[in-house]
Design an enzyme around this catalytic site. Structure first.
Site, short mmCIF file in Angstrom:
data_model
loop_
_atom_site.label_atom_id
_atom_site.label_comp_id
_atom_site.label_asym_id
_atom_site.label_seq_id
_atom_site.Cartn_x
_atom_site.Cartn_y
_atom_site.Cartn_z
N HIS A 308 10.68 9.43 -22.89
CA HIS A 308 10.16 9.18 -21.73
C HIS A 308 8.84 10.02 -21.31
O HIS A 308 8.90 9.72 -22.75
CB HIS A 308 10.92 11.16 -21.75
CG HIS A 308 11.17 11.57 -19.94
ND1 HIS A 308 9.58 12.56 -20.17
CD2 HIS A 308 12.22 11.85 -18.96
CE1 HIS A 308 10.21 12.42 -18.65
NE2 HIS A 308 11.41 12.25 -18.45
N ASP A 365 19.71 11.54 -19.49
CA ASP A 365 21.04 9.82 -18.36
C ASP A 365 20.86 9.70 -19.92
O ASP A 365 22.69 8.85 -19.53
CB ASP A 365 19.95 9.16 -17.95
CG ASP A 365 19.02 9.45 -16.41
OD1 ASP A 365 20.07 10.45 -15.67
OD2 ASP A 365 17.99 8.73 -16.44
N1 ACO Z 1 13.67 1.48 -26.73
C1 ACO Z 1 13.00 1.41 -27.87
N2 ACO Z 1 11.86 1.68 -27.99
C2 ACO Z 1 11.20 2.46 -26.27
C3 ACO Z 1 12.20 2.66 -25.82
C4 ACO Z 1 13.68 2.33 -25.65
N3 ACO Z 1 14.31 3.44 -24.84
N4 ACO Z 1 11.44 3.45 -24.52
C5 ACO Z 1 10.22 3.42 -25.57
N5 ACO Z 1 10.12 2.61 -26.39
C6 ACO Z 1 9.06 1.67 -27.01
C7 ACO Z 1 8.23 0.86 -26.40
O1 ACO Z 1 9.05 -0.85 -26.67
C8 ACO Z 1 7.00 1.47 -26.33
O2 ACO Z 1 6.51 0.49 -28.37
P1 ACO Z 1 5.50 0.01 -28.73
O3 ACO Z 1 4.02 1.48 -28.11
O4 ACO Z 1 5.21 -0.78 -29.59
O5 ACO Z 1 4.22 -0.75 -27.13
C9 ACO Z 1 6.58 2.62 -26.75
O6 ACO Z 1 8.52 3.02 -27.39
C10 ACO Z 1 6.46 3.88 -25.98
O7 ACO Z 1 7.46 3.32 -24.92
P2 ACO Z 1 6.24 3.17 -22.90
O8 ACO Z 1 7.60 1.76 -22.27
O9 ACO Z 1 5.01 3.16 -23.44
O10 ACO Z 1 6.49 4.82 -22.82
P3 ACO Z 1 6.32 5.32 -21.12
O11 ACO Z 1 6.13 6.42 -21.33
O12 ACO Z 1 5.56 3.93 -20.24
O13 ACO Z 1 8.05 4.83 -20.70
C11 ACO Z 1 10.23 5.53 -20.45
C12 ACO Z 1 8.77 5.48 -20.26
C13 ACO Z 1 10.35 4.21 -19.23
C14 ACO Z 1 11.71 6.26 -20.34
C15 ACO Z 1 10.58 4.38 -21.57
O14 ACO Z 1 11.00 5.42 -22.65
C16 ACO Z 1 12.00 3.50 -21.56
O15 ACO Z 1 12.27 2.74 -20.64
N6 ACO Z 1 13.34 4.04 -21.37
C17 ACO Z 1 14.53 4.11 -21.52
C18 ACO Z 1 14.94 3.56 -19.77
C19 ACO Z 1 16.11 5.25 -19.99
O16 ACO Z 1 16.47 5.50 -20.30
N7 ACO Z 1 15.11 5.65 -18.26
C20 ACO Z 1 15.23 7.02 -18.32
C21 ACO Z 1 13.95 7.96 -18.20
S1 ACO Z 1 14.88 9.27 -17.73
C22 ACO Z 1 14.20 10.09 -15.76
O17 ACO Z 1 13.71 8.87 -15.55
C23 ACO Z 1 15.23 10.77 -15.32
#
Ligand code: ACO
Length: 430
Positions: A308, A365
């Site tokens: 998140h 979610d």
């Molecule tokens: N699985 C594996 N790795 C992950 C995940 C995941 N679900 N989420 C983040 N990471 C990793 C990223 O690859 C990144 O790695 P890095 O630092 O080596 O590049 C690091 O963790 C940080 O993640 P970001 O994508 O930069 O974080 P951001 O804040 O931009 O994105 C998000 C947050 C979109 C929720 C992301 O965690 C994600 O895509 N999760 C899966 C989708 C999801 O569950 N979305 C629902 C969110 S809740 C909502 O909207 C109601």
């Protein structure tokens, strides 16, 4: 609007230029630095891709402390509202800023049950969609179409009326889009039912049979709607504020928010979680393999329902839902192997250094899809249910923006990295 803002100054040094900036602290201690005049005074802009560090407004609606896992609606903890309130009261609280009196709640409830019908002509719109249409696409198109029926939406005197209209009608449109997707006749709203019960009734009743809404379904839906009701400046809410800042009408504005929510990185994740769990189950339930995929950058696979932008410790909504998922499945007598896979995934991920280091926890979610599934709601409707829950938040944020004096159209800047000005050489002269 209750605000306790302490103003102090901050200094910014760019080369040999020193600039005094206003720094503002909100009621819960977060502090901002106002850079609105930065470019005028220095020629420099700030760069913050994904807006992770950019405040776009002052807001008195929702507070999140992502490190501590705190979520407050108008100052009330989400856990307290989830335990004691209901979705209609929470909607009132978010939109009007205070808990309603008994009389105010009755009036609000009355209004919400007496604006549920959509124009009969709008039923024809549903016929135009193919049976495979995603209900989120139908939902956003229908909400935008409401502007054709309520052209008065531009007039500030009608803002409150159109807020009621939309809250009441989105439920009907959402239920109709479900009925369209399963090829059943539409079931009209009933004024004697509470909000969530009416939604369940419109989805699951059929004209040929008596249908009594099971209390367990009504309560489960009401809880899910409360937990989704607002989440401050996320992607869809910021979209609502951005589109609304151009003075687009309320229906067009909320339709844009619905489209933003649809994406799998945002509200669409609840559908993706179930599809991922089903995939793991089909693949023999080897969840560890998918934990490894998620850690491997080359695989491009993310553990859906994990991570998140704001919560870096736990998502309080996911904690409430985890307990609720067990309860609802027990009450419905459902033994869903996907819940087992979800729990195993969560347990393994929470112990894994990759997820610990990156502070990746289950988000709302992760468990909501399991509950929707147990309730008999099809996967492609999950994000529609999220939109129904999020609507009061969008409305509250839109209303707050409209009532804030001096709001400007949202218009970020960029740093251009394309070709510098160059000569055009015509191939064929006209
Ligand atoms: N699985 C594996 N790795 C992950 C995940 C995941 N679900 N989420 C983040 N990471 C990793 C990223 O690859 C990144 O790695 P890095 O630092 O080596 O590049 C690091 O963790 C940080 O993640 P970001 O994508 O930069 O974080 P951001 O804040 O931009 O994105 C998000 C947050 C979109 C929720 C992301 O965690 C994600 O895509 N999760 C899966 C989708 C999801 O569950 N979305 C629902 C969110 S809740 C909502 O909207 C109601």
């Amino acid at each position: 609007m209750e605000t306790k803002i302490l103003d102090k100054s901050a200094k910014l040094l760019i080369g040999d230029k020193e600039l005094d900036l206003l720094s503002t602290t909100g009621t819960e201690g977060e502090t901002s630095i106002d850079i609105t005049k930065l470019r005028d005074k220095t020629g420099v802009i700030t760069m913050d891709s994904g807006y992770g560090n950019t405040g776009s407004c002052f807001s008195a609606i929702t507070f999140i402390d992502g490190e501590k896992g705190i979520l407050l609606y108008r100052g009330y903890p989400i856990e307290v509202l989830a335990e004691n309130s209901n979705f209609v009261e929470v909607s009132y609280l978010l939109i009007y800023g205070h808990l309603p009196s008994k009389k105010e709640l009755e009036k609000f409830q009355y209004d919400l049950t007496h604006h549920t019908l959509i124009h009969e002509d709008m039923k024809k719109f549903f016929e135009g969609f193919p049976p495979s249409a995603h209900p989120m696409g139908i939902l956003s198109a229908m909400v935008s179409s409401l502007s054709a029926y309520y052209p008065d939406a531009y007039n500030p005197e009608n803002y409150d009326l159109n807020i009621i209209r939309l809250l009441a009608k989105l439920k009907t449109i959402a239920a109709f889009s479900y009925k369209k997707s399963v090829g059943q006749p539409f079931i009209y709203p009933r004024n004697d039912l509470r909000f969530s019960a009416d939604m369940i009734h419109m989805m699951f009743a059929v004209p040929s049979e008596e249908y009594e809404v099971p209390k367990v379904l009504e309560d489960a839906l009401d809880l899910l709607l409360i937990l989704h009701a607002d989440h401050e400046q996320n992607c869809s809410t910021s979209t609502v504020r951005m589109v609304g800042s151009s003075n687009a009408n309320l229906f067009a504005t909320i339709s844009a928010g619905i489209c933003a929510l649809w994406g799998p990185l945002h509200g669409g994740a609840n559908q993706e979680v179930i599809e991922m769990l089903e995939h793991i189950k089909k693949d023999g339930g080897n969840y560890k393999k998918y934990i490894n995929f998620a850690k491997d950058k080359e695989s491009n696979f993310k553990l859906m329902g994990f991570g998140h932008r704001v919560y870096k410790n736990f998502d309080p909504r996911a904690q409430i839902l985890k307990g609720s998922a067990d309860k609802v499945l027990n009450l419905l007598g459902i033994n869903d192997p996907l819940l087992e896979i979800a729990k195993n995934l969560e347990e393994a991920a929470l112990k894994d250094p990759y997820f610990i280091e990156k502070k990746l926890y289950p988000n709302v979610d992760f468990y909501s899809g399991i509950i929707y599934r147990a309730m008999g709601i099809p996967t492609n409707m999950f994000t529609v249910m999220f939109a129904l829950g999020r609507l009061p938040g969008w409305l509250a944020q839109w209303k707050e923006m409209k009532e804030t004096p001096g709001i400007r159209i949202s218009r970020p800047r960029q740093i251009y990295t394309g070709a510098a000005k160059r000569e055009y050489t015509p191939i064929n002269k006209r």
